[in-house]
Design a protein around this motif. Structure first.
Motif, PDB file in Angstrom:
ATOM      1  N   PRO A 199       0.867  -1.019   0.067  1.00  0.00           N
ATOM      2  CA  PRO A 199       0.014   0.238  -0.064  1.00  0.00           C
ATOM      3  C   PRO A 199       0.664   1.420  -0.144  1.00  0.00           C
ATOM      4  N   THR A 200       0.317   2.622  -0.444  1.00  0.00           N
ATOM      5  CA  THR A 200       0.909   3.642  -0.556  1.00  0.00           C
ATOM      6  C   THR A 200       0.452   4.420   0.825  1.00  0.00           C
ATOM      7  N   VAL A 201       0.822   3.768   1.932  1.00  0.00           N
ATOM      8  CA  VAL A 201       0.428   4.513   3.271  1.00  0.00           C
ATOM      9  C   VAL A 201       0.350   6.120   3.388  1.00  0.00           C
ATOM     10  N   GLY A 202       1.681   6.499   2.763  1.00  0.00           N
ATOM     11  CA  GLY A 202       1.659   7.963   2.745  1.00  0.00           C
ATOM     12  C   GLY A 202       0.655   8.782   2.220  1.00  0.00           C
ATOM     13  N   ALA A 203       0.268   8.345   0.918  1.00  0.00           N
ATOM     14  CA  ALA A 203      -1.100   8.753   0.497  1.00  0.00           C
ATOM     15  C   ALA A 203      -2.285   8.662   1.247  1.00  0.00           C
ATOM     16  N   ALA A 204      -2.542   7.671   1.863  1.00  0.00           N
ATOM     17  CA  ALA A 204      -3.458   7.579   2.916  1.00  0.00           C
ATOM     18  C   ALA A 204      -3.512   8.406   3.877  1.00  0.00           C
ATOM     19  N   VAL A 205      -2.461   8.540   4.779  1.00  0.00           N
ATOM     20  CA  VAL A 205      -2.054   9.348   5.716  1.00  0.00           C
ATOM     21  C   VAL A 205      -2.496  10.823   5.423  1.00  0.00           C
ATOM     22  N   GLN A 206      -2.017  11.432   4.383  1.00  0.00           N
ATOM     23  CA  GLN A 206      -2.147  12.626   3.733  1.00  0.00           C
ATOM     24  C   GLN A 206      -3.815  12.947   3.310  1.00  0.00           C
ATOM     25  N   GLY A 207      -4.602  11.759   3.156  1.00  0.00           N
ATOM     26  CA  GLY A 207      -6.052  12.195   2.739  1.00  0.00           C
ATOM     27  C   GLY A 207      -6.722  12.546   3.883  1.00  0.00           C
ATOM     28  N   PRO A 208      -8.196  12.593   3.380  1.00  0.00           N
ATOM     29  CA  PRO A 208      -9.040  13.116   4.553  1.00  0.00           C
ATOM     30  C   PRO A 208      -9.343  12.244   5.797  1.00  0.00           C
ATOM     31  N   ALA A 209      -9.452  12.717   6.854  1.00  0.00           N
ATOM     32  CA  ALA A 209      -9.696  12.086   8.041  1.00  0.00           C
ATOM     33  C   ALA A 209     -10.900  10.660   7.905  1.00  0.00           C
ATOM     34  N   TRP A 210     -11.741  10.967   7.210  1.00  0.00           N
ATOM     35  CA  TRP A 210     -12.968  10.124   7.319  1.00  0.00           C
ATOM     36  C   TRP A 210     -12.406   8.930   6.570  1.00  0.00           C
ATOM     37  N   LEU A 211     -11.127   8.746   5.826  1.00  0.00           N
ATOM     38  CA  LEU A 211     -10.643   7.550   5.382  1.00  0.00           C
ATOM     39  C   LEU A 211     -10.638   6.497   6.533  1.00  0.00           C
ATOM     40  N   TRP A 212     -10.503   6.979   7.653  1.00  0.00           N
ATOM     41  CA  TRP A 212     -10.064   5.854   8.667  1.00  0.00           C
ATOM     42  C   TRP A 212     -11.467   5.512   9.476  1.00  0.00           C
ATOM     43  N   LEU A 213     -12.509   5.919   9.244  1.00  0.00           N
ATOM     44  CA  LEU A 213     -13.742   5.773   9.674  1.00  0.00           C
ATOM     45  C   LEU A 213     -14.066   4.256   9.664  1.00  0.00           C
ATOM     46  N   GLY A 214     -13.795   3.623   8.453  1.00  0.00           N
ATOM     47  CA  GLY A 214     -14.033   2.134   8.020  1.00  0.00           C
ATOM     48  C   GLY A 214     -13.637   1.231   9.428  1.00  0.00           C
ATOM     49  N   GLY A 215     -12.764   1.546   9.814  1.00  0.00           N
ATOM     50  CA  GLY A 215     -11.985   0.696  11.300  1.00  0.00           C
ATOM     51  C   GLY A 215     -12.955   1.081  12.317  1.00  0.00           C
ATOM     52  N   VAL A 216     -13.337   2.457  12.486  1.00  0.00           N
ATOM     53  CA  VAL A 216     -14.189   2.685  13.804  1.00  0.00           C
ATOM     54  C   VAL A 216     -15.633   2.053  13.544  1.00  0.00           C
ATOM     55  N   ALA A 217     -16.203   2.174  12.404  1.00  0.00           N
ATOM     56  CA  ALA A 217     -17.610   1.365  12.005  1.00  0.00           C
ATOM     57  C   ALA A 217     -17.502   0.064  12.135  1.00  0.00           C
ATOM     58  N   GLY A 218     -16.297  -0.511  11.764  1.00  0.00           N
ATOM     59  CA  GLY A 218     -16.159  -2.266  11.890  1.00  0.00           C
ATOM     60  C   GLY A 218     -16.381  -2.620  13.351  1.00  0.00           C
ATOM     61  N   VAL A 219     -15.731  -1.911  14.121  1.00  0.00           N
ATOM     62  CA  VAL A 219     -15.633  -2.224  15.513  1.00  0.00           C
ATOM     63  C   VAL A 219     -17.082  -1.864  16.080  1.00  0.00           C
TER      64      VAL A 219
END
Length: 188
Positions: A84-104
């Motif tokens: 993966p290109t983690v750098g691009a994901a880290v620089q993306g909008p914060a909502w990109l990480w909501l999937g993990g929160v929603a999964g829990v």
């Protein structure tokens, strides 16, 4: 070369990318989604039992997520998915990480509520919530999706799901309480 989401999905199921029409590839994609959806009630039931065995729902949530990791890692290797290109994901909008929160949130709700509501009532309630949220996401084009304005047909469809959720819940009959000294089915 990076593939977009539709190309990755099409590659995964072996079908051409979807174009929004009711084509054979769309029907195949819907069939795969139907099968994935059919697995969800089993997830809620198994995680609920796992939570009881482990002593707390959050231990079952963590265990389920760890099992997911154990299953997906070999798939990444077998499918030769590039790193993966983690750098691009880290620089993306914060909502990109909501999937993990929603999964829990979903996993924990499923394992706590499935025994109380039953699999059908829980899933139909989840579906109703998913459809309402999906209409809003589509209408406003949230999360990078193309806007699809709310139309009367879509509202009627979601309304029918909400009515169905109410009917399923209204006609859910609880099993009689266990007889004193009997062993619950999952412990036999």
């Amino acid at each position: 070369m990076r593939m977009n989401h539709d190309e990755v999905l099409a590659d995964f199921i072996g079908a051409p990318a979807m174009n929004g029409s009711l084509s054979l590839s769309s029907l195949l994609s819907m069939a795969v989604a139907l099968l994935a959806g059919a697995a969800v009630p089993f997830q809620g039931g198994s995680n609920a039992a796992l939570g009881r065995m482990l002593g707390h729902p959050l231990w079952a949530t963590l265990t389920s997520l760890l099992v997911s990791i154990v299953v997906v890692l070999p798939l990444l290797f077998v499918m030769r998915v590039p790193a993966p290109t983690v750098g691009a994901a880290v620089q993306g909008p914060a909502w990109l990480w909501l999937g993990g929160v929603a999964g829990v949130a979903y996993l924990t709700a499923a394992l706590v509520l499935t025994p109380k509501l039953g699999a059908a009532s829980f899933i139909v309630s989840v579906m109703a919530g998913q459809m309402l949220a999906s209409l809003v996401i589509d209408h406003f084009g949230l999360m990078g999706l193309a806007p699809k304005p709310i139309a009367l047909g879509r509202l009627v469809g979601v309304g029918l799901i909400l009515v169905g959720a109410g009917i399923v819940q209204a006609h859910s009959v609880a099993a009689p309480p266990p007889i004193a000294g009997s062993v619950p089915v999952e412990q036999r």
